[in-house]
Design an enzyme around this catalytic site. Sequence first.
Site, PDB file in Angstrom:
ATOM      1  N   HIS A  32       0.429 -11.773   2.013  1.00 35.10           N
ATOM      2  CA  HIS A  32      -0.652 -10.754   1.464  1.00 35.10           C
ATOM      3  C   HIS A  32      -1.417 -11.826   0.464  1.00 35.10           C
ATOM      4  O   HIS A  32      -2.538 -11.578   0.423  1.00 35.10           O
ATOM      5  CB  HIS A  32       0.164  -9.653   0.589  1.00 35.10           C
ATOM      6  CG  HIS A  32      -0.848  -8.553   0.468  1.00 35.10           C
ATOM      7  ND1 HIS A  32      -0.385  -7.325   0.270  1.00 35.10           N
ATOM      8  CD2 HIS A  32      -2.241  -8.442   0.325  1.00 35.10           C
ATOM      9  CE1 HIS A  32      -1.709  -6.506   0.092  1.00 35.10           C
ATOM     10  NE2 HIS A  32      -2.504  -7.208  -0.058  1.00 35.10           N
ATOM     11  N   TYR A  78       0.806  -1.354  -0.022  1.00 36.15           N
ATOM     12  CA  TYR A  78       0.034  -0.019   0.027  1.00 36.15           C
ATOM     13  C   TYR A  78       0.841   1.207   0.266  1.00 36.15           C
ATOM     14  O   TYR A  78       0.437   2.213  -0.371  1.00 36.15           O
ATOM     15  CB  TYR A  78      -0.838   0.082   1.173  1.00 36.15           C
ATOM     16  CG  TYR A  78      -2.088  -1.126   1.451  1.00 36.15           C
ATOM     17  CD1 TYR A  78      -2.021  -2.162   0.221  1.00 36.15           C
ATOM     18  CD2 TYR A  78      -2.763  -1.112   2.334  1.00 36.15           C
ATOM     19  CE1 TYR A  78      -3.053  -3.188   0.224  1.00 36.15           C
ATOM     20  CE2 TYR A  78      -3.715  -2.387   2.524  1.00 36.15           C
ATOM     21  CZ  TYR A  78      -4.043  -3.284   1.480  1.00 36.15           C
ATOM     22  OH  TYR A  78      -4.759  -4.298   1.485  1.00 36.15           O
TER      23      TYR A  78
HETATM   24  P1  NAP Z   1     -14.532  -0.821   0.714  1.00 33.74           P
HETATM   25  O1  NAP Z   1     -13.918  -0.607   2.258  1.00 33.74           O
HETATM   26  O2  NAP Z   1     -15.562  -1.860   0.694  1.00 33.74           O
HETATM   27  O3  NAP Z   1     -15.155   0.239  -0.033  1.00 33.74           O
HETATM   28  C1  NAP Z   1     -14.291   1.613   0.076  1.00 33.74           C
HETATM   29  C2  NAP Z   1     -15.106   2.525  -0.742  1.00 33.74           C
HETATM   30  O4  NAP Z   1     -16.379   2.740  -0.311  1.00 33.74           O
HETATM   31  C3  NAP Z   1     -14.471   3.728  -0.911  1.00 33.74           C
HETATM   32  O5  NAP Z   1     -14.413   4.130  -2.093  1.00 33.74           O
HETATM   33  C4  NAP Z   1     -15.247   4.514   0.116  1.00 33.74           C
HETATM   34  O6  NAP Z   1     -15.169   5.833  -0.504  1.00 33.74           O
HETATM   35  C5  NAP Z   1     -16.681   3.935   0.028  1.00 33.74           C
HETATM   36  N1  NAP Z   1     -17.466   4.188   1.280  1.00 33.74           N
HETATM   37  C6  NAP Z   1     -16.839   3.955   2.419  1.00 33.74           C
HETATM   38  N2  NAP Z   1     -17.930   3.952   3.512  1.00 33.74           N
HETATM   39  C7  NAP Z   1     -18.919   4.328   2.543  1.00 33.74           C
HETATM   40  C8  NAP Z   1     -20.221   4.540   3.118  1.00 33.74           C
HETATM   41  N3  NAP Z   1     -20.871   4.813   4.318  1.00 33.74           N
HETATM   42  N4  NAP Z   1     -21.003   4.942   1.890  1.00 33.74           N
HETATM   43  C9  NAP Z   1     -20.842   5.078   0.506  1.00 33.74           C
HETATM   44  N5  NAP Z   1     -19.476   4.669   0.364  1.00 33.74           N
HETATM   45  C10 NAP Z   1     -18.854   4.528   1.184  1.00 33.74           C
HETATM   46  O7  NAP Z   1     -13.094  -1.456  -0.206  1.00 33.74           O
HETATM   47  P2  NAP Z   1     -11.635  -1.501   0.091  1.00 33.74           P
HETATM   48  O8  NAP Z   1     -11.163  -0.013   0.258  1.00 33.74           O
HETATM   49  O9  NAP Z   1     -11.117  -2.382  -1.217  1.00 33.74           O
HETATM   50  O10 NAP Z   1     -11.345  -2.707   1.123  1.00 33.74           O
HETATM   51  C11 NAP Z   1     -11.058  -2.168   2.443  1.00 33.74           C
HETATM   52  C12 NAP Z   1      -9.695  -2.612   2.853  1.00 33.74           C
HETATM   53  O11 NAP Z   1      -9.646  -3.818   2.884  1.00 33.74           O
HETATM   54  C13 NAP Z   1      -8.698  -1.864   2.002  1.00 33.74           C
HETATM   55  O12 NAP Z   1      -8.453  -0.446   2.485  1.00 33.74           O
HETATM   56  C14 NAP Z   1      -7.639  -2.799   2.520  1.00 33.74           C
HETATM   57  O13 NAP Z   1      -7.034  -2.266   3.939  1.00 33.74           O
HETATM   58  C15 NAP Z   1      -8.185  -4.056   2.674  1.00 33.74           C
HETATM   59  N6  NAP Z   1      -7.957  -4.956   1.252  1.00 33.74           N
HETATM   60  C16 NAP Z   1      -7.150  -5.915   1.439  1.00 33.74           C
HETATM   61  C17 NAP Z   1      -6.750  -6.908   0.317  1.00 33.74           C
HETATM   62  C18 NAP Z   1      -5.854  -8.019   0.524  1.00 33.74           C
HETATM   63  O14 NAP Z   1      -5.827  -8.615  -0.635  1.00 33.74           O
HETATM   64  N7  NAP Z   1      -5.643  -8.578   1.573  1.00 33.74           N
HETATM   65  C19 NAP Z   1      -7.408  -6.429  -0.924  1.00 33.74           C
HETATM   66  C20 NAP Z   1      -8.180  -5.039  -1.026  1.00 33.74           C
HETATM   67  C21 NAP Z   1      -8.485  -4.595   0.123  1.00 33.74           C
HETATM   68  P3  NAP Z   1     -15.007   7.334   0.429  1.00 33.74           P
HETATM   69  O15 NAP Z   1     -13.440   7.023   0.934  1.00 33.74           O
HETATM   70  O16 NAP Z   1     -15.089   8.334  -0.096  1.00 33.74           O
HETATM   71  O17 NAP Z   1     -15.807   7.065   1.751  1.00 33.74           O
END
Ligand code: NAP
Length: 282
Positions: A112, A54
């Site tokens: 990861h 990241y």
């Molecule tokens: P997510 O948390 O499902 O979605 C994030 C998105 O949703 C952002 O665009 C955010 O925009 C929006 N959002 C957040 N809260 C909201 C709400 N209450 N209403 C409407 N929209 C909302 O997806 P993600 O960021 O892909 O996943 C979360 C975390 O998982 C990552 O940050 C990372 O730490 C981890 N991850 C791990 C892997 C892995 O391979 N281990 C892969 C992917 C992700 P705003 O910021 O504008 O609110």
Amino acid sequence: MDTTTTTPLHQLRDGTTLPAVGFGTYPLRGEDGIRAMVSAIEVGYRLLDTAVNYENEQEVGEAIRRSGLPREQLQVQSKIPGRDHAYDRAVASVEGSLRRLGLEQLDVGLIHWPNPSVGRYVEAWRALVDLRERGLVRSIGVSNFTERHLQDAIDATGQTPAVNQVEVHPWFPQVELRAVHERLGILTQSWSPLGKRNAPFAEPAVTEAAAAHGVSPAQVVVRWHVQLGALPLPKSANRERQQSNLDVFGFALTEAEVAAITALGRADGRLFDGDPDTHEEM
Ligand code: NAP
């Protein structure tokens, strides 16, 4: 509202705990990223999820320092990238994470992706087992491991991961893998818990539950994870959304509501082609 006092805890197999909801930090970077992370800590998140890939571990460390909270009140997890699965490189990867974070210990160290074509995830797992022994990592786990990858790691070391962080959201509820985790005593962490750009916020199963409980669709989805026994890691750069995503302990979905959301799951429901048997990240 400070929701920390009402955020329940998961007990890990190693006797330690993690909060029921954590904060995803990808792709928060730079000064804006630090500000968003400080805000997340201020509204009550106590677990920050980062990764070497990241490229924001320095920002995470800075946010922790700026928050003014004692180190022991916050937990940080980071992840070893695929290019560093060789034993010595895995050790150096974690040491590098600690240096960038400015911390003495990772609360949770994860691999990861398994990257099966490289074939060295068991080596990286051995390194994590030894890093825990040395005290550089408190709890050890994996990410994107299938049942086979988990079993390989366990067979080789006799050590079961405390955590497997995998893609879980209503389009891809991971029913079978979560059952495997339950059998093995592994905590499921949910990445992209809201469904990211493809969030199911307009689905009747979600909107009807939201109306019934007087909460937002996103709160319904976060709560669904909690009731599945999984630990979601929602990311938001926006303070109000950070706050509401964590404010899910004042209502409960009915079993029928949980089942209706799980029923949104589809075999091809992954957000991208992230099947860990074929998708690799270095
Ligand atoms: P997510 O948390 O499902 O979605 C994030 C998105 O949703 C952002 O665009 C955010 O925009 C929006 N959002 C957040 N809260 C909201 C709400 N209450 N209403 C409407 N929209 C909302 O997806 P993600 O960021 O892909 O996943 C979360 C975390 O998982 C990552 O940050 C990372 O730490 C981890 N991850 C791990 C892997 C892995 O391979 N281990 C892969 C992917 C992700 P705003 O910021 O504008 O609110």
